[in-house]
Design an enzyme around this catalytic site. Sequence first.
Site, PDB file in Angstrom:
ATOM      1  N   GLU A 224       0.831  -1.206   0.000  1.00 14.52           N
ATOM      2  CA  GLU A 224       0.000   0.000   0.000  1.00 14.52           C
ATOM      3  C   GLU A 224       0.863   1.253   0.000  1.00 14.52           C
ATOM      4  O   GLU A 224       0.591   2.223  -0.718  1.00 14.52           O
ATOM      5  CB  GLU A 224      -0.917  -0.015   1.221  1.00 14.52           C
ATOM      6  CG  GLU A 224      -1.813   1.208   1.356  1.00 14.52           C
ATOM      7  CD  GLU A 224      -2.841   1.324   0.243  1.00 14.52           C
ATOM      8  OE1 GLU A 224      -3.309   2.462   0.004  1.00 14.52           O
ATOM      9  OE2 GLU A 224      -3.166   0.309  -0.404  1.00 14.52           O
ATOM     10  N   TYR A 225       1.916   1.250   0.804  1.00 11.95           N
ATOM     11  CA  TYR A 225       2.823   2.391   0.876  1.00 11.95           C
ATOM     12  C   TYR A 225       3.430   2.685  -0.494  1.00 11.95           C
ATOM     13  O   TYR A 225       3.473   3.840  -0.940  1.00 11.95           O
ATOM     14  CB  TYR A 225       3.922   2.101   1.891  1.00 11.95           C
ATOM     15  CG  TYR A 225       5.002   3.160   1.981  1.00 11.95           C
ATOM     16  CD1 TYR A 225       4.764   4.374   2.622  1.00 11.95           C
ATOM     17  CD2 TYR A 225       6.269   2.940   1.440  1.00 11.95           C
ATOM     18  CE1 TYR A 225       5.748   5.346   2.714  1.00 11.95           C
ATOM     19  CE2 TYR A 225       7.262   3.908   1.529  1.00 11.95           C
ATOM     20  CZ  TYR A 225       6.994   5.105   2.166  1.00 11.95           C
ATOM     21  OH  TYR A 225       7.974   6.061   2.253  1.00 11.95           O
ATOM     22  N   ALA A 226       3.901   1.651  -1.181  1.00 13.19           N
ATOM     23  CA  ALA A 226       4.530   1.840  -2.490  1.00 13.19           C
ATOM     24  C   ALA A 226       3.528   2.371  -3.511  1.00 13.19           C
ATOM     25  O   ALA A 226       3.861   3.237  -4.334  1.00 13.19           O
ATOM     26  CB  ALA A 226       5.129   0.519  -2.969  1.00 13.19           C
ATOM     27  N   GLN A 228       0.940   4.209  -2.864  1.00 18.96           N
ATOM     28  CA  GLN A 228       0.707   5.619  -2.534  1.00 18.96           C
ATOM     29  C   GLN A 228       1.846   6.500  -3.037  1.00 18.96           C
ATOM     30  O   GLN A 228       1.616   7.592  -3.572  1.00 18.96           O
ATOM     31  CB  GLN A 228       0.530   5.770  -1.030  1.00 18.96           C
ATOM     32  CG  GLN A 228      -0.753   5.148  -0.491  1.00 18.96           C
ATOM     33  CD  GLN A 228      -0.805   5.141   1.024  1.00 18.96           C
ATOM     34  OE1 GLN A 228      -0.004   5.786   1.695  1.00 18.96           O
ATOM     35  NE2 GLN A 228      -1.761   4.397   1.587  1.00 18.96           N
ATOM     36  N   LYS A 229       3.073   6.043  -2.879  1.00 18.87           N
ATOM     37  CA  LYS A 229       4.223   6.826  -3.339  1.00 18.87           C
ATOM     38  C   LYS A 229       4.214   6.966  -4.868  1.00 18.87           C
ATOM     39  O   LYS A 229       4.564   8.028  -5.409  1.00 18.87           O
ATOM     40  CB  LYS A 229       5.524   6.181  -2.866  1.00 18.87           C
ATOM     41  CG  LYS A 229       5.848   6.452  -1.406  1.00 18.87           C
ATOM     42  CD  LYS A 229       6.022   7.943  -1.168  1.00 18.87           C
ATOM     43  CE  LYS A 229       6.537   8.270   0.203  1.00 18.87           C
ATOM     44  NZ  LYS A 229       6.665   9.736   0.413  1.00 18.87           N
TER      45      LYS A 229
END
Length: 401
Positions: A224-226, A228-229
């Site tokens: 999820e973090y990737a 978003q980035k």
Amino acid sequence: MTPTLPAVAVADCDSSDPAPYHAAATFPVNAEVRLCFFWAFHNSPPTDNTALSQQQAWRQLDPCTILITGVAGFIGSHSAHRILQELPHATVVGIDNLSPFYDVSLKHERVASLLRSTPRFHFHRADIADPVAVPRILAAAAPSPTVVLHFAAQPNVRFCESHPAESYRANVTVYEAFLAHLTAAAGQLVHLVVASSSTVYGDVAAATQQPCNEASTPPRPASEYARQKLRVEQLSAAIATAITSKTVDAVAVSVLRFFSVYGPAGRPDMAPAAFAARVEAGAHVQVFGDALAHSRDFTFVEDAVDAVVRVVLAARPPSLSGSGYTLGPPPPLTVWNVGTGRETAVGEVLARIEGLLGRPARVRQLPSATAGGCDLSRTWADAGKVRALGAAMATPVATGL
């Protein structure tokens, strides 16, 4: 009694009052943290001739303003110090909401250190989506910001996986609102520099046995973090076109994909700092599956901010037209890997920390499934592009630790 410490995740190797703080403000931070700040901001690596020529060109300009979001964060605060050191004509305006994701006293001390260092730094405590505070800060900056460095974010791969809505707001929705304020202000902006992450590549380095290259390695975000980035990168490219359409000069956008940055006054949830804190306290280091065999391109923070400053200097300000410093019109978006091109096993980092502290780690083994699919087995940067700017990226892990 063992002190309570934040859980270590090996995968993590990776509207408020807008009034400024006062330089006289002091905060309760221990001597070790203050020593980290003294070391970090008084031991910068030497500048080579490439950077000197860029600096000389910039030093001929009239005074400028550089706006940094997330300035109380790890990389944001180090970048602000370096910019203030190397660009004596620059005023830095910092914005941060001082999120309590980790110990806020560390963020307070980062800000206080900047305020003590020079009157050319101004800090505003505000959320970058604040519809009142941000336009007021942009309007008050004199001169209008020429460069914006966007470092504000919700970090931590595992947190974003377990809090997708909260992290999406912090990383994407808030950034969209900030970009709307930036577009409305436009002003003299010529360069938007945006922090991204090596996680956007996914586990490509493990699959291909090759370092990740900005041009030839397509993003394959696995968390999820990737994701978003990567969305932040896409929004940044779009905004460059929108702002350029309102101004005479084109706006360059530089995306910095940071690889496992560590160093003095770093985030306590990241592996090197968390390992050290837990080994020293005699607390357990949680290891998911074979995570100690995983490798990371660990990047010392002073090398990382050296790359940041060189990227900032690489965009040609309008005032330099015809001066001989010609890079040509900027592309809509340029991606830069901020890494060393060298891999180090996570287990080696833990072993070196054991040696430095003179005590063994208490490892608690957990099944890999507990990691929630966040762990990448390998991160590895092709650092050739940023090295071409003169960034050495040369600090070995043994020295950095």
